[in-house]
Design a protein around this motif. Structure first.
Motif, PDB file in Angstrom:
ATOM      1  N   GLY A  67      51.514  78.097  85.048  1.00  0.00           N
ATOM      2  CA  GLY A  67      52.908  78.512  85.004  1.00  0.00           C
ATOM      3  C   GLY A  67      53.254  79.440  86.149  1.00  0.00           C
ATOM      4  O   GLY A  67      52.495  79.600  87.112  1.00  0.00           O
ATOM      5  N   GLN A  68      54.411  80.091  86.050  1.00  0.00           N
ATOM      6  CA  GLN A  68      54.847  80.977  87.120  1.00  0.00           C
ATOM      7  C   GLN A  68      53.875  82.131  87.373  1.00  0.00           C
ATOM      8  O   GLN A  68      53.609  82.463  88.531  1.00  0.00           O
ATOM      9  CB  GLN A  68      56.248  81.515  86.822  1.00  0.00           C
ATOM     10  CG  GLN A  68      57.338  80.451  86.857  1.00  0.00           C
ATOM     11  CD  GLN A  68      57.331  79.606  88.125  1.00  0.00           C
ATOM     12  OE1 GLN A  68      56.925  78.434  88.101  1.00  0.00           O
ATOM     13  NE2 GLN A  68      57.751  80.205  89.226  1.00  0.00           N
ATOM     14  N   PRO A  69      53.296  82.764  86.340  1.00  0.00           N
ATOM     15  CA  PRO A  69      52.341  83.851  86.628  1.00  0.00           C
ATOM     16  C   PRO A  69      51.149  83.368  87.452  1.00  0.00           C
ATOM     17  O   PRO A  69      50.704  84.070  88.378  1.00  0.00           O
ATOM     18  CB  PRO A  69      51.915  84.331  85.242  1.00  0.00           C
ATOM     19  CG  PRO A  69      53.055  83.962  84.343  1.00  0.00           C
ATOM     20  CD  PRO A  69      53.564  82.663  84.879  1.00  0.00           C
ATOM     21  N   GLU A  70      50.639  82.169  87.134  1.00  0.00           N
ATOM     22  CA  GLU A  70      49.489  81.653  87.872  1.00  0.00           C
ATOM     23  C   GLU A  70      49.869  81.297  89.311  1.00  0.00           C
ATOM     24  O   GLU A  70      49.096  81.543  90.253  1.00  0.00           O
ATOM     25  CB  GLU A  70      48.925  80.421  87.162  1.00  0.00           C
ATOM     26  CG  GLU A  70      48.191  80.719  85.860  1.00  0.00           C
ATOM     27  CD  GLU A  70      49.132  80.960  84.686  1.00  0.00           C
ATOM     28  OE1 GLU A  70      48.654  81.451  83.651  1.00  0.00           O
ATOM     29  OE2 GLU A  70      50.345  80.642  84.792  1.00  0.00           O
ATOM     30  N   LEU A  71      51.058  80.729  89.498  1.00  0.00           N
ATOM     31  CA  LEU A  71      51.518  80.412  90.847  1.00  0.00           C
ATOM     32  C   LEU A  71      51.746  81.685  91.660  1.00  0.00           C
ATOM     33  O   LEU A  71      51.369  81.755  92.844  1.00  0.00           O
ATOM     34  CB  LEU A  71      52.797  79.581  90.785  1.00  0.00           C
ATOM     35  CG  LEU A  71      52.649  78.158  90.226  1.00  0.00           C
ATOM     36  CD1 LEU A  71      54.024  77.532  90.011  1.00  0.00           C
ATOM     37  CD2 LEU A  71      51.797  77.283  91.137  1.00  0.00           C
ATOM     38  N   GLU A  72      52.355  82.677  91.043  1.00  0.00           N
ATOM     39  CA  GLU A  72      52.586  83.941  91.750  1.00  0.00           C
ATOM     40  C   GLU A  72      51.281  84.632  92.086  1.00  0.00           C
ATOM     41  O   GLU A  72      51.168  85.309  93.120  1.00  0.00           O
ATOM     42  CB  GLU A  72      53.477  84.839  90.895  1.00  0.00           C
ATOM     43  CG  GLU A  72      54.909  84.331  90.792  1.00  0.00           C
ATOM     44  CD  GLU A  72      55.727  85.056  89.741  1.00  0.00           C
ATOM     45  OE1 GLU A  72      55.206  86.041  89.162  1.00  0.00           O
ATOM     46  OE2 GLU A  72      56.872  84.639  89.484  1.00  0.00           O
ATOM     47  N   ALA A  73      50.259  84.440  91.239  1.00  0.00           N
ATOM     48  CA  ALA A  73      48.940  85.011  91.539  1.00  0.00           C
ATOM     49  C   ALA A  73      48.354  84.395  92.804  1.00  0.00           C
ATOM     50  O   ALA A  73      47.677  85.078  93.584  1.00  0.00           O
ATOM     51  CB  ALA A  73      47.997  84.804  90.363  1.00  0.00           C
ATOM     52  N   GLU A 127      50.544  66.944  85.751  1.00  0.00           N
ATOM     53  CA  GLU A 127      49.985  67.492  84.526  1.00  0.00           C
ATOM     54  C   GLU A 127      49.611  68.969  84.621  1.00  0.00           C
ATOM     55  O   GLU A 127      49.531  69.658  83.603  1.00  0.00           O
ATOM     56  CB  GLU A 127      48.757  66.652  84.135  1.00  0.00           C
ATOM     57  CG  GLU A 127      48.235  66.926  82.752  1.00  0.00           C
ATOM     58  CD  GLU A 127      46.936  66.200  82.493  1.00  0.00           C
ATOM     59  OE1 GLU A 127      46.809  65.588  81.427  1.00  0.00           O
ATOM     60  OE2 GLU A 127      46.039  66.254  83.365  1.00  0.00           O
ATOM     61  N   TRP A 128      49.397  69.495  85.829  1.00  0.00           N
ATOM     62  CA  TRP A 128      49.009  70.911  85.955  1.00  0.00           C
ATOM     63  C   TRP A 128      50.040  71.840  85.334  1.00  0.00           C
ATOM     64  O   TRP A 128      49.716  72.969  84.957  1.00  0.00           O
ATOM     65  CB  TRP A 128      48.773  71.285  87.419  1.00  0.00           C
ATOM     66  CG  TRP A 128      49.923  71.050  88.347  1.00  0.00           C
ATOM     67  CD1 TRP A 128      50.099  69.963  89.164  1.00  0.00           C
ATOM     68  CD2 TRP A 128      51.049  71.896  88.579  1.00  0.00           C
ATOM     69  NE1 TRP A 128      51.274  70.080  89.876  1.00  0.00           N
ATOM     70  CE2 TRP A 128      51.873  71.265  89.540  1.00  0.00           C
ATOM     71  CE3 TRP A 128      51.444  73.132  88.073  1.00  0.00           C
ATOM     72  CZ2 TRP A 128      53.066  71.820  90.002  1.00  0.00           C
ATOM     73  CZ3 TRP A 128      52.633  73.698  88.524  1.00  0.00           C
ATOM     74  CH2 TRP A 128      53.433  73.045  89.470  1.00  0.00           C
ATOM     75  N   ARG A 129      51.273  71.384  85.200  1.00  0.00           N
ATOM     76  CA  ARG A 129      52.310  72.251  84.647  1.00  0.00           C
ATOM     77  C   ARG A 129      52.064  72.624  83.189  1.00  0.00           C
ATOM     78  O   ARG A 129      52.676  73.559  82.668  1.00  0.00           O
ATOM     79  CB  ARG A 129      53.679  71.578  84.789  1.00  0.00           C
ATOM     80  CG  ARG A 129      54.273  71.775  86.180  1.00  0.00           C
ATOM     81  CD  ARG A 129      55.586  71.073  86.357  1.00  0.00           C
ATOM     82  NE  ARG A 129      56.519  71.281  85.263  1.00  0.00           N
ATOM     83  CZ  ARG A 129      57.606  70.556  85.078  1.00  0.00           C
ATOM     84  NH1 ARG A 129      57.878  69.547  85.911  1.00  0.00           N
ATOM     85  NH2 ARG A 129      58.418  70.805  84.080  1.00  0.00           N
ATOM     86  N   ARG A 130      51.155  71.916  82.528  1.00  0.00           N
ATOM     87  CA  ARG A 130      50.832  72.272  81.142  1.00  0.00           C
ATOM     88  C   ARG A 130      50.056  73.580  81.057  1.00  0.00           C
ATOM     89  O   ARG A 130      50.098  74.264  80.043  1.00  0.00           O
ATOM     90  CB  ARG A 130      50.027  71.149  80.483  1.00  0.00           C
ATOM     91  CG  ARG A 130      50.787  69.843  80.388  1.00  0.00           C
ATOM     92  CD  ARG A 130      50.015  68.804  79.597  1.00  0.00           C
ATOM     93  NE  ARG A 130      50.751  67.544  79.566  1.00  0.00           N
ATOM     94  CZ  ARG A 130      50.427  66.503  78.804  1.00  0.00           C
ATOM     95  NH1 ARG A 130      49.368  66.587  78.002  1.00  0.00           N
ATOM     96  NH2 ARG A 130      51.135  65.398  78.835  1.00  0.00           N
ATOM     97  N   THR A 131      49.338  73.900  82.114  1.00  0.00           N
ATOM     98  CA  THR A 131      48.465  75.082  82.055  1.00  0.00           C
ATOM     99  C   THR A 131      48.726  76.088  83.169  1.00  0.00           C
ATOM    100  O   THR A 131      48.282  77.227  83.080  1.00  0.00           O
ATOM    101  CB  THR A 131      46.982  74.655  82.112  1.00  0.00           C
ATOM    102  OG1 THR A 131      46.773  73.859  83.285  1.00  0.00           O
ATOM    103  CG2 THR A 131      46.605  73.837  80.879  1.00  0.00           C
TER     104      THR A 131
END
Length: 419
Positions: A70-76, A64-68
């Motif tokens: 995304g790639q910018p948050e993962l790259e952060a 479910e984390w994929r709803r909130t």
């Protein structure tokens, strides 16, 4: 007939594992997968009722984390200094008939999620993360561990998940077979976990010969549980051995209503406790005693009050606190030396400090949480172990708290400023 068929199936699975081992197929080389600094992603935030698990828009995207996130948050996360993510995956929907029409889609979703993490420059541990059943779900850790037929199905799930992930770059992805197995910590029941783990290992290794597998001991994945395992029984060098530590529990789980009948009454104790002036600490402890006297069951009050004093006495100097926090690492290090396990093969899969209990009023001071995380990281890295903080959001959130609100930045800054 069903029990005989299951016995034959288990015998064949064991025979296949022995054949692969003899042929050099069981991890012909040491692990390619290595990690140092990580964070656990969230599992659920909405906790959907099992009665709706047949609805695609309820379960998907999955996890479910994929709803909130995304790639910018993962790259952060990569920019902060993490090199991997531990991705909890709830196995219960895969075991539920209610979600049967979505099962194949869920395997694909896990693979897609792992790939998104890798695209952000992070490695990933796919963590099969059972939780207790009850309330809105019928299948959880207790059911899987208590029902032999359901455990058989879980073994099949592990094999199917391993097959789904088997073609991924083994230097970028690993599979953890069960999070915090709930078993007795001593006696015959504790020893039985080894045989179960061997079955899980054989199923995963047959399906994914090249992937690093992450294995935990029983007793809730504790250091003592790991130390009860004999690595030689698995005949596999391509393994990360994992344990969790939240010591001292009295401080890290304050107010947690799901963690026993005592800790829910505890809050207000900062970290490190010994740094607080004695009169101020006594006022804090009196607040805890007041809650116990007012709210705890009458028959438990005196025992809880005595236990509070006993646990606080273990933390009242810097030396005592250090000993409590070091103890799980000492247990694991002694086990590793006995069995020739090198430090990079060991992962502290979870540690952290609660920020705020769901629905609770007390918020742990951000400075306390950051100080605790720094100290735990220091211990782990002095031992040469990789580590992953629990967790991205929720009660222990270090990036977010609840409903996607940002948590205080102190813990992330502590990671960012690591040497």
């Amino acid at each position: 007939m069903a029990s005989m068929a299951a016995a034959i199936k288990n015998w064949l699975l064991g025979l296949a594992a022995l054949f692969l081992l003899a042929a050099g197929g069981l991890a012909a080389q040491a692990a390619e997968f290595s990690v140092k600094r990580g964070i656990n992603l969230d599992q659920w935030t909405t906790w959907p009722d099992e009665s709706r698990w047949n609805e695609a828009d309820v379960l998907l995207p999955f996890p479910e984390w994929r709803r909130t996130v995304g790639q910018p948050e993962l790259e952060a996360l990569r920019g902060i200094g993490f090199d991997f993510v531990r991705m909890p995956v709830d196995p219960s929907p895969f075991l539920s008939a209610q979600a049967s029409r979505l099962h194949e889609r869920l395997y694909d979703e896990v693979l897609e999620s792992a790939r998104r993490i890798q695209q952000a420059g992070l490695k990933v541990v796919v963590d099969l993360h059972l939780i207790p059943a009850g309330g809105n779900r019928s299948i959880g850790m207790g059911q899987v561990m208590d029902d032999p037929a359901l455990f058989d199905r879980y073994v099949g799930l592990v094999g199917r998940m391993a097959r789904s992930l088997s073609k991924e770059d083994p230097s970028r992805l690993a599979l953890e077979l069960m999070n915090e197995p709930v078993t007795e910590c001593e006696g015959a029941a504790a020893g039985a976990w080894t045989e179960r783990l061997k079955r899980l290992h054989a199923a995963a290794r047959e399906a994914a010969p090249r992937l690093t597998l992450v294995l935990a001991g029983g007793c809730w994945g504790s250091a003592e549980g790991l130390a009860a395992l004999d690595p030689a029984e698995f005949g596999d060098d391509n393994i990360l051995w994992t344990f969790h530590s939240y010591a001292p529990f009295l401080v890290t789980h304050q107010g947690a209503t799901w963690a026993g009948d005592f800790i829910r009454y505890v809050n207000g104790i900062p970290y490190p406790p010994h740094a607080v002036p004695a009169p101020e600490m006594e006022r804090m402890l009196e607040g805890v005693r007041h809650r116990i006297r007012d709210e705890a069951p009458w028959s438990r009050r005196s025992g809880m009050l005595a236990y509070l004093d006993e646990e606080m006495a273990k933390l009242d100097t810097a030396e005592k606190l250090q000993a409590v926090m070091e103890e799980p690492f000492s247990v694991v290090s002694a086990w590793a030396r006995r069995h020739g396990i090198e430090p990079p093969q060991i992962l502290l899969g979870e540690f952290g400090m609660i920020r705020q209990e769901y629905g609770g009023e007390f918020v742990m001071p951000a400075a306390s949480r950051a100080a605790y995380v720094r100290d735990m990281i220091d211990i782990a890295e002095r031992h040469g172990y990789g580590w992953s903080i629990w967790s991205y959001g929720g009660a222990f959130g270090v990036v977010e708290e609840f409903e996607s609100r940002k948590a205080e930045p102190d813990v992330l800054e502590a990671v960012r400023n690591l040497p």
